[in-house]
Scaffold this motif. Structure first.
Motif, PDB file in Angstrom:
ATOM      1  N   LYS A 353       0.829  -1.203   0.000  1.00 54.79           N
ATOM      2  CA  LYS A 353       0.000   0.000   0.000  1.00 54.79           C
ATOM      3  C   LYS A 353       0.863   1.253   0.000  1.00 54.79           C
ATOM      4  O   LYS A 353       0.556   2.240  -0.678  1.00 54.79           O
ATOM      5  CB  LYS A 353      -0.918  -0.006   1.224  1.00 54.79           C
ATOM      6  CG  LYS A 353      -1.945   1.111   1.228  1.00 54.79           C
ATOM      7  CD  LYS A 353      -2.897   0.961   2.405  1.00 54.79           C
ATOM      8  CE  LYS A 353      -3.950   2.058   2.403  1.00 54.79           C
ATOM      9  NZ  LYS A 353      -4.876   1.934   3.544  1.00 54.79           N
ATOM     10  N   ALA A 354       1.970   1.218   0.751  1.00 51.87           N
ATOM     11  CA  ALA A 354       2.878   2.367   0.788  1.00 51.87           C
ATOM     12  C   ALA A 354       3.463   2.632  -0.593  1.00 51.87           C
ATOM     13  O   ALA A 354       3.546   3.787  -1.041  1.00 51.87           O
ATOM     14  CB  ALA A 354       4.000   2.107   1.798  1.00 51.87           C
ATOM     15  N   VAL A 355       3.857   1.572  -1.285  1.00 45.93           N
ATOM     16  CA  VAL A 355       4.396   1.720  -2.633  1.00 45.93           C
ATOM     17  C   VAL A 355       3.331   2.265  -3.577  1.00 45.93           C
ATOM     18  O   VAL A 355       3.602   3.134  -4.419  1.00 45.93           O
ATOM     19  CB  VAL A 355       4.929   0.361  -3.147  1.00 45.93           C
ATOM     20  CG1 VAL A 355       5.328   0.468  -4.617  1.00 45.93           C
ATOM     21  CG2 VAL A 355       6.114  -0.098  -2.304  1.00 45.93           C
ATOM     22  N   ALA A 356       2.082   1.791  -3.424  1.00 45.04           N
ATOM     23  CA  ALA A 356       0.989   2.257  -4.277  1.00 45.04           C
ATOM     24  C   ALA A 356       0.714   3.742  -4.060  1.00 45.04           C
ATOM     25  O   ALA A 356       0.520   4.498  -5.018  1.00 45.04           O
ATOM     26  CB  ALA A 356      -0.275   1.442  -3.988  1.00 45.04           C
ATOM     27  N   VAL A 357       0.693   4.164  -2.792  1.00 50.34           N
ATOM     28  CA  VAL A 357       0.444   5.575  -2.475  1.00 50.34           C
ATOM     29  C   VAL A 357       1.532   6.464  -3.062  1.00 50.34           C
ATOM     30  O   VAL A 357       1.259   7.472  -3.725  1.00 50.34           O
ATOM     31  CB  VAL A 357       0.356   5.774  -0.951  1.00 50.34           C
ATOM     32  CG1 VAL A 357       0.376   7.258  -0.601  1.00 50.34           C
ATOM     33  CG2 VAL A 357      -0.909   5.134  -0.407  1.00 50.34           C
ATOM     34  N   ALA A 358       2.795   6.092  -2.806  1.00 52.15           N
ATOM     35  CA  ALA A 358       3.909   6.898  -3.306  1.00 52.15           C
ATOM     36  C   ALA A 358       3.944   6.904  -4.825  1.00 52.15           C
ATOM     37  O   ALA A 358       4.175   7.954  -5.450  1.00 52.15           O
ATOM     38  CB  ALA A 358       5.224   6.364  -2.736  1.00 52.15           C
ATOM     39  N   GLY A 359       3.708   5.753  -5.430  1.00 53.28           N
ATOM     40  CA  GLY A 359       3.735   5.663  -6.885  1.00 53.28           C
ATOM     41  C   GLY A 359       2.644   6.483  -7.538  1.00 53.28           C
ATOM     42  O   GLY A 359       2.882   7.183  -8.537  1.00 53.28           O
ATOM     43  N   THR A 360       1.443   6.420  -6.984  1.00 56.79           N
ATOM     44  CA  THR A 360       0.326   7.196  -7.537  1.00 56.79           C
ATOM     45  C   THR A 360       0.559   8.692  -7.362  1.00 56.79           C
ATOM     46  O   THR A 360       0.283   9.483  -8.267  1.00 56.79           O
ATOM     47  CB  THR A 360      -0.995   6.781  -6.869  1.00 56.79           C
ATOM     48  OG1 THR A 360      -1.161   5.369  -6.952  1.00 56.79           O
ATOM     49  CG2 THR A 360      -2.176   7.467  -7.537  1.00 56.79           C
ATOM     50  N   PHE A 362       3.450  10.187  -7.150  1.00 56.16           N
ATOM     51  CA  PHE A 362       4.499  10.579  -8.091  1.00 56.16           C
ATOM     52  C   PHE A 362       3.941  10.699  -9.505  1.00 56.16           C
ATOM     53  O   PHE A 362       4.324  11.607 -10.255  1.00 56.16           O
ATOM     54  CB  PHE A 362       5.652   9.574  -8.066  1.00 56.16           C
ATOM     55  CG  PHE A 362       6.797   9.953  -8.955  1.00 56.16           C
ATOM     56  CD1 PHE A 362       7.724  10.908  -8.554  1.00 56.16           C
ATOM     57  CD2 PHE A 362       6.935   9.375 -10.211  1.00 56.16           C
ATOM     58  CE1 PHE A 362       8.774  11.288  -9.389  1.00 56.16           C
ATOM     59  CE2 PHE A 362       7.976   9.738 -11.051  1.00 56.16           C
ATOM     60  CZ  PHE A 362       8.909  10.692 -10.638  1.00 56.16           C
ATOM     61  N   ALA A 363       3.032   9.803  -9.873  1.00 56.81           N
ATOM     62  CA  ALA A 363       2.420   9.857 -11.206  1.00 56.81           C
ATOM     63  C   ALA A 363       1.618  11.143 -11.373  1.00 56.81           C
ATOM     64  O   ALA A 363       1.701  11.817 -12.414  1.00 56.81           O
ATOM     65  CB  ALA A 363       1.531   8.635 -11.426  1.00 56.81           C
ATOM     66  N   ILE A 364       0.826  11.489 -10.350  1.00 57.72           N
ATOM     67  CA  ILE A 364       0.062  12.741 -10.388  1.00 57.72           C
ATOM     68  C   ILE A 364       0.999  13.932 -10.508  1.00 57.72           C
ATOM     69  O   ILE A 364       0.775  14.854 -11.300  1.00 57.72           O
ATOM     70  CB  ILE A 364      -0.813  12.872  -9.122  1.00 57.72           C
ATOM     71  CG1 ILE A 364      -1.889  11.784  -9.097  1.00 57.72           C
ATOM     72  CG2 ILE A 364      -1.464  14.259  -9.045  1.00 57.72           C
ATOM     73  CD1 ILE A 364      -2.626  11.694  -7.778  1.00 57.72           C
ATOM     74  N   LEU A 365       2.073  13.903  -9.715  1.00 50.17           N
ATOM     75  CA  LEU A 365       3.054  14.993  -9.728  1.00 50.17           C
ATOM     76  C   LEU A 365       3.724  15.126 -11.087  1.00 50.17           C
ATOM     77  O   LEU A 365       3.848  16.235 -11.628  1.00 50.17           O
ATOM     78  CB  LEU A 365       4.105  14.751  -8.638  1.00 50.17           C
ATOM     79  CG  LEU A 365       5.313  15.683  -8.621  1.00 50.17           C
ATOM     80  CD1 LEU A 365       4.873  17.117  -8.382  1.00 50.17           C
ATOM     81  CD2 LEU A 365       6.308  15.242  -7.550  1.00 50.17           C
ATOM     82  N   PHE A 366       4.143  14.009 -11.660  1.00 50.02           N
ATOM     83  CA  PHE A 366       4.844  14.042 -12.947  1.00 50.02           C
ATOM     84  C   PHE A 366       3.938  14.580 -14.049  1.00 50.02           C
ATOM     85  O   PHE A 366       4.339  15.464 -14.824  1.00 50.02           O
ATOM     86  CB  PHE A 366       5.324  12.635 -13.304  1.00 50.02           C
ATOM     87  CG  PHE A 366       6.042  12.563 -14.628  1.00 50.02           C
ATOM     88  CD1 PHE A 366       7.365  12.959 -14.741  1.00 50.02           C
ATOM     89  CD2 PHE A 366       5.377  12.118 -15.770  1.00 50.02           C
ATOM     90  CE1 PHE A 366       8.024  12.908 -15.963  1.00 50.02           C
ATOM     91  CE2 PHE A 366       6.028  12.062 -16.997  1.00 50.02           C
ATOM     92  CZ  PHE A 366       7.358  12.454 -17.096  1.00 50.02           C
ATOM     93  N   ILE A 367       2.710  14.081 -14.112  1.00 47.76           N
ATOM     94  CA  ILE A 367       1.777  14.517 -15.163  1.00 47.76           C
ATOM     95  C   ILE A 367       1.454  15.999 -15.016  1.00 47.76           C
ATOM     96  O   ILE A 367       1.446  16.749 -16.004  1.00 47.76           O
ATOM     97  CB  ILE A 367       0.493  13.671 -15.116  1.00 47.76           C
ATOM     98  CG1 ILE A 367       0.799  12.220 -15.498  1.00 47.76           C
ATOM     99  CG2 ILE A 367      -0.575  14.252 -16.045  1.00 47.76           C
ATOM    100  CD1 ILE A 367      -0.357  11.261 -15.274  1.00 47.76           C
ATOM    101  N   SER A 368       1.185  16.447 -13.787  1.00 48.03           N
ATOM    102  CA  SER A 368       0.835  17.859 -13.582  1.00 48.03           C
ATOM    103  C   SER A 368       2.024  18.769 -13.861  1.00 48.03           C
ATOM    104  O   SER A 368       1.855  19.875 -14.386  1.00 48.03           O
ATOM    105  CB  SER A 368       0.330  18.074 -12.149  1.00 48.03           C
ATOM    106  OG  SER A 368       1.348  17.807 -11.201  1.00 48.03           O
ATOM    107  N   THR A 369       3.237  18.318 -13.531  1.00 47.23           N
ATOM    108  CA  THR A 369       4.430  19.131 -13.785  1.00 47.23           C
ATOM    109  C   THR A 369       4.657  19.314 -15.277  1.00 47.23           C
ATOM    110  O   THR A 369       4.912  20.429 -15.748  1.00 47.23           O
ATOM    111  CB  THR A 369       5.670  18.479 -13.147  1.00 47.23           C
ATOM    112  OG1 THR A 369       5.476  18.335 -11.735  1.00 47.23           O
ATOM    113  CG2 THR A 369       6.904  19.337 -13.373  1.00 47.23           C
TER     114      THR A 369
END
Length: 450
Positions: A353-360, A362-369
Motif C-alpha cells: 500500500k505504501a508503494v501504491a500511495v507513493a507511486g500514484t 508521483f504519477a500525479i506529480l509528474f503529469i501535472s508538472t
C-alpha cells in the motif's frame, strides 16, 4: 439488469467534489467579493478547491479579494476539508441520535483510512470535539497578539488563522504576504507551528499517546515503549523531518540576505524551524519562497512531498508511508525477507500500500508538472515547486500561482483535488477489485531488477 452501487471510495471522492462545487457557487455571488462584483467561475472554483482541499494556493489575495461573507465561506470549506465531509456528516448524525448502519461505518473506515470498524463512532466524536478544543485554544493564544493590534477584528482573524493552521490550509486574512510581518514574533510562530504539528500528526496518535502514558505510570516504564508501531513511526519521522529540515534550511540560508542572512543566530533558527514545519503541508510563509537558495528549495520539495501523518489534516504521501518504503528498501538491500521497524514486522499488505500511495502521488506529480510546464514559461524549479505544493496540498509558491493562465489554473485545480482525496483512494476508485473465485494464481517467474 443489476444496478451497481457506488463504493465507499467513490462516495468520498464525490462528497469532496460536491462541496467544492457548492463552495464555488457561493463564492461567485457578488456578496462574497470585496468589490461587490461576481467572481469568475474559474477563480471561484480555484478558491473553493484550494480551501476544501486545504492547500492554500490562491490566485487572488484572500484578505483583500473577498468580503466577510466570502471569508466565512472559505473558513467553512477549510473546516469541512480538514475534518473530511464524511466525518462531519457522521458527527451530525450522532448529534441527531441517528444510528449508524454498516454502510455509514464503511464510509468512515475509508475516510479515516483505517483497517477496522471497531470504535469508529466514538472516534468521530473524539475527533470533532478534540479539533474544536485545539482550534479554540489556538485562537485564544492568537488573540494575545492580534486583538491588541487590530482590536475586535483580531478575534475573527485569530479564529480564522487557528482553523487554517490546524487544518494545514495555510490561508490567512492577515496580509497579502502571508505571515512575513510576524517572522520574528515568538507567539505567532509557536502557536502556528504547534497547530500545524498537532493537526498533521494524525488523530490515531492523539489518543495513543495518553494511553501509552497511562500504561507507563502503571508499569513504570518509558511511555514511548507502549505506543503502537504506527504512533512510533509517525512521531519519530515527524521530529526527524522537522529537525533535519530546519538544520538544512538554516545552513543553506545562513548567509542569504534575501531570507535570513540579516538576522541574529536565534532569529535564523526560529525562521528556519518555521519554514521546516510549514512545508509539512501547512503553506504559511515567513520568508519569500522565490528567494530561497536552490538547495533549500529542493529540501522543501522533499518535505512537502512527504507531508504529515495518516488520519490527520495534512497532505503528502505521509510520514508512515515514507518510512515504510525506506525500511522496505533497506531490508531488500540487506537481503532480508521481511521489513521490520521498532522490533515489529510490517505486513506485506502495508508495504504494498505504501508503494501504491507513493507511486500514484508521483504519477500525479509528474503529469501535472509536465502539463503545467507546457502552458507556462516559468523556470522549471518554480513549476515543480507549484505542482509539488498542489499534489501534497501544501500551499507554498514561488510567486507563480497569481500569474497562472486559465489552463494553468485548471491543471492546479485538478492536482489539488487529486492530491487531497488520496492516491490510494483513486487507485481503488478507478481500478475495481476483482476477486478470483477459483483461487487459481498465475504462475511465478523470476525477472531481473536493477
Amino acid at each position: 439488469m443489476k444496478t451497481q452501487r457506488l463504493s465507499t471510495t467513490h462516495i468520498i471522492l464525490l462528497s469532496f467534489l460536491i462541496v467544492i462545487l457548492l463552495g464555488t457557487l457561493l463564492l461567485m455571488l457578488p456578496i462574497s467579493a470585496a468589490d461587490g462584483k461576481s467572481t469568475s467561475f474559474t477563480d471561484a472554483l480555484f478558491t473553493a478547491t484550494t480551501s476544501t482541499c486545504v492547500t492554500g494556493l490562491v490566485v487572488t489575495p484572500t484578505v483583500t479579494a473577498w468580503s466577510t461573507f466570502g471569508h466565512v465561506v472559505i473558513l467553512l470549506l477549510i473546516q469541512i476539508g480538514g475534518l473530511g465531509v464524511i466525518t462531519i456528516m457522521s458527527a451530525v448524525m450522532s448529534l441527531l441520535h441517528r444510528k449508524m448502519g454498516i454502510g455509514d461505518r464503511l464510509l468512515l473506515q475509508d475516510a479515516f483510512n483505517l483497517n477496522s470498524l471497531a470504535g469508529l463512532v466514538r472516534l468521530v466524536k473524539k475527533v470533532v470535539l478534540g479539533t474544536l478544543l485545539v482550534e479554540g485554544v489556538g485562537a485564544l493564544l492568537y488573540m494575545t497578539v492580534f486583538v491588541p493590534e487590530m482590536g475586535l477584528k483580531g478575534v475573527w482573524v485569530s479564529v480564522f488563522t487557528a482553523v487554517s493552521a490546524f487544518c494545514n490550509a495555510g490561508i490567512d486574512i492577515i496580509a497579502e504576504n502571508s505571515l512575513y510581518n510576524y517572522a520574528l514574533n515568538p507567539v505567532v510562530n509557536a502557536v502556528t507551528c504547534a497547530l500545524i504539528i498537532v493537526g498533521g500528526i494524525g488523530y490515531i496518535v492523539w489518543w495513543d499517546v495518553p494511553r501509552a502514558c497511562r500504561l507507563a505510570r502503571r508499569k513504570k516504564g518509558w511511555w514511548f515503549r507502549h505506543l503502537t508501531l504506527h504512533s512510533k513511526i509517525a512521531i519519530t519521522a515527524t521530529l526527524a523531518l522537522i529537525l533535519v529540515g530546519a538544520a538544512l534550511i538554516l545552513a543553506f540560508e545562513y548567509n542569504n540576505p534575501q531570507t535570513i542572512g540579516a538576522y541574529t543566530l536565534p532569529q535564523k533558527i526560529e525562521v528556519a524551524l518555521f519554514q521546516s514545519v510549514t512545508t509539512r503541508t501547512a503553506g504559511f510563509a515567513t520568508v519569500p519562497q522565490e528567494h530561497l537558495t536552490n538547495a533549500s528549495a529542493l529540501t522543501c520539495l522533499l518535505l512537502m512531498f512527504v507531508g504529515g501523518s495518516p488520519v490527520g489534516t495534512a497532505g503528502g504521501i505521509k510520514t508512515v508511508t515514507f518510512v515504510t518504503i525506506i525500511a522496505s528498501a533497506l531490508s531488500s538491500i540487506r537481503g532480508q525477507e521481511d521489513t521490520a521497524l521498532f522490533g515489529r514486522r510490517l505486513t506485506k499488505q502495508a508495504v504494498g500500500k505504501a508503494v501504491a500511495v507513493a507511486g500514484t502521488s508521483f504519477a500525479i506529480l509528474f503529469i501535472s508538472t509536465v502539463a503545467l510546464a507546457a502552458v507556462t514559461d516559468a523556470p522549471a524549479l518554480d513549476v515543480l515547486y507549484e505542482t509539488v505544493s498542489a499534489t501534497a496540498t501544501v500551499g507554498l509558491t514561488r510567486n507563480l500561482t497569481a500569474t497562472l493562465s486559465t489552463a494553468g489554473k485548471y491543471i492546479i485545480i485538478a492536482t489539488m483535488y487529486l492530491g487531497r482525496v488520496g492516491p490510494i483512494s483513486l487507485a481503488i476508485a478507478f481500478n475495481r477489485h476483482r476477486s478470483n473465485p477459483n483461487g487459481i494464481k498465475d504462475p511465478t517467474e523470476e525477472i531481473s531488477v536493477g
